[in-house]
Design a protein around this motif. Structure first.
Motif, PDB file in Angstrom:
ATOM      1  N   THR A 232       8.342 -10.875   6.161  1.00  0.00           N
ATOM      2  CA  THR A 232       9.043  -9.623   6.385  1.00  0.00           C
ATOM      3  C   THR A 232       8.314  -8.482   5.680  1.00  0.00           C
ATOM      4  N   LYS A 233       8.701  -7.255   6.019  1.00  0.00           N
ATOM      5  CA  LYS A 233       8.120  -6.100   5.339  1.00  0.00           C
ATOM      6  C   LYS A 233       9.080  -4.912   5.421  1.00  0.00           C
TER       7      LYS A 233
ATOM      8  N   ASN B 215       4.309   0.929   2.124  1.00  0.00           N
ATOM      9  CA  ASN B 215       4.388  -0.301   2.908  1.00  0.00           C
ATOM     10  C   ASN B 215       4.442  -1.483   1.946  1.00  0.00           C
ATOM     11  N   GLN B 216       5.568  -2.221   1.971  1.00  0.00           N
ATOM     12  CA  GLN B 216       5.726  -3.400   1.114  1.00  0.00           C
ATOM     13  C   GLN B 216       5.983  -4.632   1.965  1.00  0.00           C
ATOM     14  N   HIS B 217       5.221  -5.690   1.705  1.00  0.00           N
ATOM     15  CA  HIS B 217       5.505  -6.992   2.314  1.00  0.00           C
ATOM     16  C   HIS B 217       6.309  -7.799   1.298  1.00  0.00           C
ATOM     17  N   TYR B 218       7.426  -8.365   1.732  1.00  0.00           N
ATOM     18  CA  TYR B 218       8.287  -9.095   0.818  1.00  0.00           C
ATOM     19  C   TYR B 218       7.805 -10.543   0.669  1.00  0.00           C
ATOM     20  N   PRO B 219       7.646 -11.019  -0.572  1.00  0.00           N
ATOM     21  CA  PRO B 219       7.133 -12.371  -0.795  1.00  0.00           C
ATOM     22  C   PRO B 219       8.023 -13.447  -0.181  1.00  0.00           C
ATOM     23  N   VAL B 220       7.385 -14.544   0.275  1.00  0.00           N
ATOM     24  CA  VAL B 220       8.096 -15.723   0.761  1.00  0.00           C
ATOM     25  C   VAL B 220       7.634 -16.913  -0.074  1.00  0.00           C
ATOM     26  N   PHE B 221       8.460 -17.943  -0.138  1.00  0.00           N
ATOM     27  CA  PHE B 221       8.165 -19.075  -1.010  1.00  0.00           C
ATOM     28  C   PHE B 221       7.311 -20.146  -0.335  1.00  0.00           C
ATOM     29  N   PHE B 222       7.370 -20.193   1.016  1.00  0.00           N
ATOM     30  CA  PHE B 222       6.631 -21.222   1.745  1.00  0.00           C
ATOM     31  C   PHE B 222       5.913 -20.586   2.932  1.00  0.00           C
ATOM     32  N   ASP B 223       4.798 -21.188   3.323  1.00  0.00           N
ATOM     33  CA  ASP B 223       4.041 -20.671   4.468  1.00  0.00           C
ATOM     34  C   ASP B 223       4.843 -20.735   5.763  1.00  0.00           C
TER      35      ASP B 223
ATOM     36  N   SER C 236       0.861  -1.186   0.000  1.00  0.00           N
ATOM     37  CA  SER C 236       0.000   0.000   0.000  1.00  0.00           C
ATOM     38  C   SER C 236       0.891   1.227   0.000  1.00  0.00           C
ATOM     39  N   ASN C 237       0.414   2.295  -0.592  1.00  0.00           N
ATOM     40  CA  ASN C 237       1.134   3.561  -0.529  1.00  0.00           C
ATOM     41  C   ASN C 237       0.169   4.726  -0.682  1.00  0.00           C
TER      42      ASN C 237
END
Length: 608
Positions: A252-253, A239-247, A211-212
Motif C-alpha cells: 500500500t501507499k 509519497n509514503q509506501h507503508y511497510p508490510v511484514f511478508f512478501d 520521497s518528498n
C-alpha cells in the motif's frame, strides 16, 4: 538613564523607555506573536544548523532535540507527536502563525511536514489556544520564516547521501536591499528505506520507501517607512509506501499534496503595530490499498483565513493586544462517507500585558471561538514572569484550552458523530530557572486535566464510533540544563533534558497508551576553529501499547546515541559525516515496527 524594557514585536524592536522611545529596523517575522510568547513562556528554538544534525525527517529531529514523544510506524512512515501525555490531535502545528492541522484528522502527520525551508522551528510545551486556537492543548510546534533587509545576496546548498539509498538535497537563495527582500528554497528527499533488523523476528522494512519535495517562496516590500506588504507560499508533495511484514502481503501507499500561501500587510510605529493576514491552505491526500491500482480513499481540505493582530501601547508599562480571525473550512472525502462539507469558524481574543518593572511582568488573555454548529467554551490564560534574583526566575502559566471535533470525528461513515462536544482542558505550570555562571537549569512541574476526550470506541452496531468519553489527568516534571562556553578558538554547548509524565485515563486509572513515563535527551556540541563535533542521545522509558498496561506488550526502555563530525574548508565549504544509532540499539516507537540499527551519512554544505 532610566530602566528600559525590550519588546520584540513584528518586524521592529521597540525599546520602551521611561524617558524616550527608539525604533530599530531588524527583520520581518511572519508569526508576529511568537516573540511575545517568548516573553512569558519557555520556547525551544531549533536553528537551521541544528536541523542538519537530524536531517532524515522532522520526527527524528523532535525525538532527539525536544521533550516531545514521537510515535513512528518505522522510519519515514506515519508519525505523530505527544506533548505531556496528550494525543497528536492535541498538538497544534503552526505555519507562520497559521494552524495547519488537518481538517479531517485534526492533527499533523510529522513525516508529511517539511523539515527544511524554515528559518527556525519553535517548540512550546503547554496550552496556547488563546493565541493559536484549536488543538493547542498539550503543546505547539511552530514552523517559522523571516525576511531581513539590507543583507545583499546569499545562497547555500546542502546535499546528503545516507544508508538505505537515502538522498537529501536542499538549496536556498535570498536577496534584500533597503526596500525589497525575497527568499526561495527547495528540498527533495528520497529513500529506498529497506533496512533490516534481524534481531527482531528477522524484520525487513519491505515496501518502506518514501520521497518528498517542497518549495518555499517569500517576499516583502516596504511601501512606506513603517508599512510593508509580504507574501509567503509553500508547496509540498509527499509519497509514503507503508511497510508490510511478508512478501505475500498487498503493498500500500499514501500520497499527499499541500499548498500554503499567506499575504500580510504590516504597519508598525512606536505606539502601535497591526498585522493583517489573508491565507489559503489546502491538503490533498490519496490512499492506495494496492499500489498498482487506483486510489481506494482520499480527500481534499481547503481553508480560507483572515486574521488581524492589533497591538497598542497605552504606556511603556501597558500593552493591549486584540486578535480577530475568521476561517472557512471546507472538506470533501472520497470513499469515506464525507460529502462536500463546510464550517465557518470565528474568534476574538484580547490580551493585556503589564510590565511592572524590568524584573516583573504579567499577561492575561481571554478568547471566544464561534464554531458553526458547535458550542465552544470561553478560554483564558494568565502568565507571570518574575526575575526574583540574579540567579533565579519564576514563570507561572494557567490556561483553559480546547479542540473542536475534526471532519472525520463528525462525518466519517460509519462512525462519525455530529453531536460531539469540544475537548477542553485546564492547565497549570510553574517554571523555575536557575542560572549559575554559564549554566542554566530549569525545572517545570505541570498539571493538566482534559474533559470530553474524543475517542473512537466499538459501538453496539459493530463499528467504531467517535464519542466523548473519559477524562484524562496528566501531570509531571520537565527539566533542562543548558551550558555554553567559548574560550579562544574553542566552543562548548550542551543541552540536556529530562521529563517525567503521568497521563491517566481516570475511568480505568491506567497510563495512556504510547506515553512513556520517562524521557531523556541530550545534545553536546564542541567546536574548535574549523572543526565541529557533536553527540546526541535519547533515552525512552517503558511505554505501554494498550489501555490495560500489559507489560508483555509494552515497549522496552531503550537508549540511542548519534554522533557527527564536520570540517569547514576555505570558509564556504563544510564536509560532514554522521553515525546514527552508534550502539546498534534494537528499539521501536510503535509496536512491531523496529527502527534502523547503525546507519551512516555524509554531507556537503556550500555557502555563497
Amino acid at each position: 538613564m532610566k530602566r528600559s524594557l525590550v519588546l520584540f514585536l513584528s518586524s521592529y524592536s521597540y525599546f520602551l523607555c521611561f524617558g524616550q522611545e527608539k525604533t530599530i529596523d531588524t527583520v520581518y517575522i511572519f508569526d508576529n506573536q511568537m516573540n511575545k510568547v517568548k516573553l512569558f513562556h519557555k520556547v525551544t528554538t531549533i536553528t537551521p544548523q541544528d536541523v542538519e544534525k537530524n536531517s532524515t525527517n522532522l520526527s527524528e529531529l523532535l525525538r532527539f532535540q525536544s521533550n516531545v514523544y514521537i510515535k513512528e510506524n518505522g522510519r519515514g512512515a506515519v508519525s505523530s507527536p505527544s506533548f505531556r501525555g496528550t494525543t497528536a490531535q492535541q498538538t497544534a502545528f503552526v505555519w507562520n502563525g497559521i494552524s495547519i492541522n488537518s481538517n479531517f484528522l485534526g492533527q499533523g502527520d510529522v513525516n508529511n511536514i517539511p523539515l527544511f525551508g524554515y528559518d527556525q522551528l519553535d517548540i512550546k510545551a503547554g496550552g496556547g489556544s488563546v493565541v493559536y486556537g484549536s488543538g493547542a492543548i498539550g503543546g505547539s510546534i511552530h514552523l517559522n520564516n523571516n525576511l531581513d533587509f539590507n543583507s545583499g545576496f546569499h545562497a547555500s546548498l546542502f546535499s546528503e547521501a545516507a544508508s538505505f539509498n537515502t538522498y537529501n538535497n536542499f538549496a536556498r537563495a535570498s536577496y534584500s536591499n533597503d526596500q525589497l527582500s525575497f527568499k526561495f528554497s527547495g528540498n527533495h528527499a528520497i529513500s529506498e528505506n529497506d533496512y533490516e533488523v534481524k534481531e527482531s523476528q528477522n524484520y525487513i522494512n519491505r515496501n518502506g520507501k518514501y520521497s518528498n519535495t517542497n518549495f518555499n517562496f517569500a517576499a516583502a516590500y516596504k511601501i512606506a517607512p513603517h508599512q510593508q506588504i509580504s507574501w509567503i507560499s509553500e508547496l509540498f508533495n509527499g509519497n509514503q509506501h507503508y511497510p508490510v511484514f511478508f512478501d505475500s502481503q498487498t503493498r500500500t501507499k499514501y500520497e499527499t499534496q499541500n499548498i500554503r500561501s499567506l499575504i500580510s500587510w504590516d504597519w508598525n510605529n512606536a505606539k502601535f503595530n497591526n498585522s493583517f493576514k489573508a491565507a489559503y491552505t489546502e491538503e490533498n491526500f490519496q490512499y492506495y490499498g494496492n499500489i498498482n491500482e487506483p486510489k481506494t480513499s482520499g480527500g481534499t481540505g481547503k481553508n480560507y483565513i483572515l486574521k488581524n493582530d492589533f497591538n497598542y501601547f497605552l504606556s511603556p508599562k501597558w500593552n493591549i493586544n486584540l486578535i480577530t480571525e475568521f476561517q472557512v473550512n471546507k472538506g470533501e472525502g472520497y470513499q469515506s462517507g464525507i460529502g462536500d462539507v463546510s464550517r465557518n469558524v470565528g474568534s476574538v481574543s484580547g490580551v493585556v500585558r503589564y510590565f511592572a518593572t524590568k524584573d516583573l511582568r504579567f499577561e492575561g488573555g481571554v478568547k471566544k471561538d464561534f464554531v458553526e454548529d458547535i458550542s465552544s467554551p470561553l478560554l483564558f490564560s494568565f502568565s507571570g514572569k518574575w526575575n526574583a534574583l540574579k540567579w533565579y526566575t519564576a514563570d507561572l502559566n494557567v490556561s483553559r484550552n480546547f479542540r473542536f471535533p475534526s471532519f472525520n470525528d463528525l462525518y466519517w461513515q460509519p462512525g462519525g458523530n455530529i453531536n460531539l462536544k469540544p475537548e477542553t482542558s485546564y492547565q497549570f505550570e510553574l517554571r523555575n530557572q536557575f542560572k549559575i555562571a554559564d549554566i542554566k537549569l530549569s525545572v517545570t512541574p505541570y498539571y493538566m486535566k482534559i474533559r470530553d476526550m474524543i475517542t473512537w470506541l466499538p459501538s453496539s452496531s459493530g463499528y467504531y464510533q467517535a464519542t466523548n468519553t473519559y477524562e484524562v489527568e496528566s501531570y509531571g516534571l520537565e527539566s533542562q540544563i543548558e551550558y555554553y562556553k567559548k574560550f579562544g578558538k574553542h566552543g562548548l554547548k550542551a543541552n540536556l533534558g529530562y521529563s517525567y509524565t503521568r497521563s491517566t485515563n481516570l475511568e480505568l486509572q491506567k497510563q495512556l497508551m504510547y506515553v512513556p513515563y520517562h524521557k531523556f535527551f541530550g545534545n553536546i556540541d564542541y567546536q574548535y576553529d574549523f572543526m565541529r563535533l557533536y553527540v546526541q542521545g535519547m533515552f525512552n522509558g517503558l511505554t505501554y501499547t494498550d489501555t490495560n498496561e500489559k507489560r508483555n506488550d509494552a515497549l522496552d526502555p531503550y537508549f540511542v546515541m548519534n554522533a557527527g563530525l564536520s570540517a569547514t574548508i576555505l570558509k564556504n565549504y563544510t564536509v560532514g559525516i554522521k553515525v546514527n544509532n552508534i550502539f546498534n540499539q534494537i528499539y521501536q516507537t510503535v509496536a512491531y515496527y523496529p527502527m534502523p540499527k547503525r546507519n551512516y551519512s555524509i554531507n556537503l554544505n556550500i555557502n555563497f
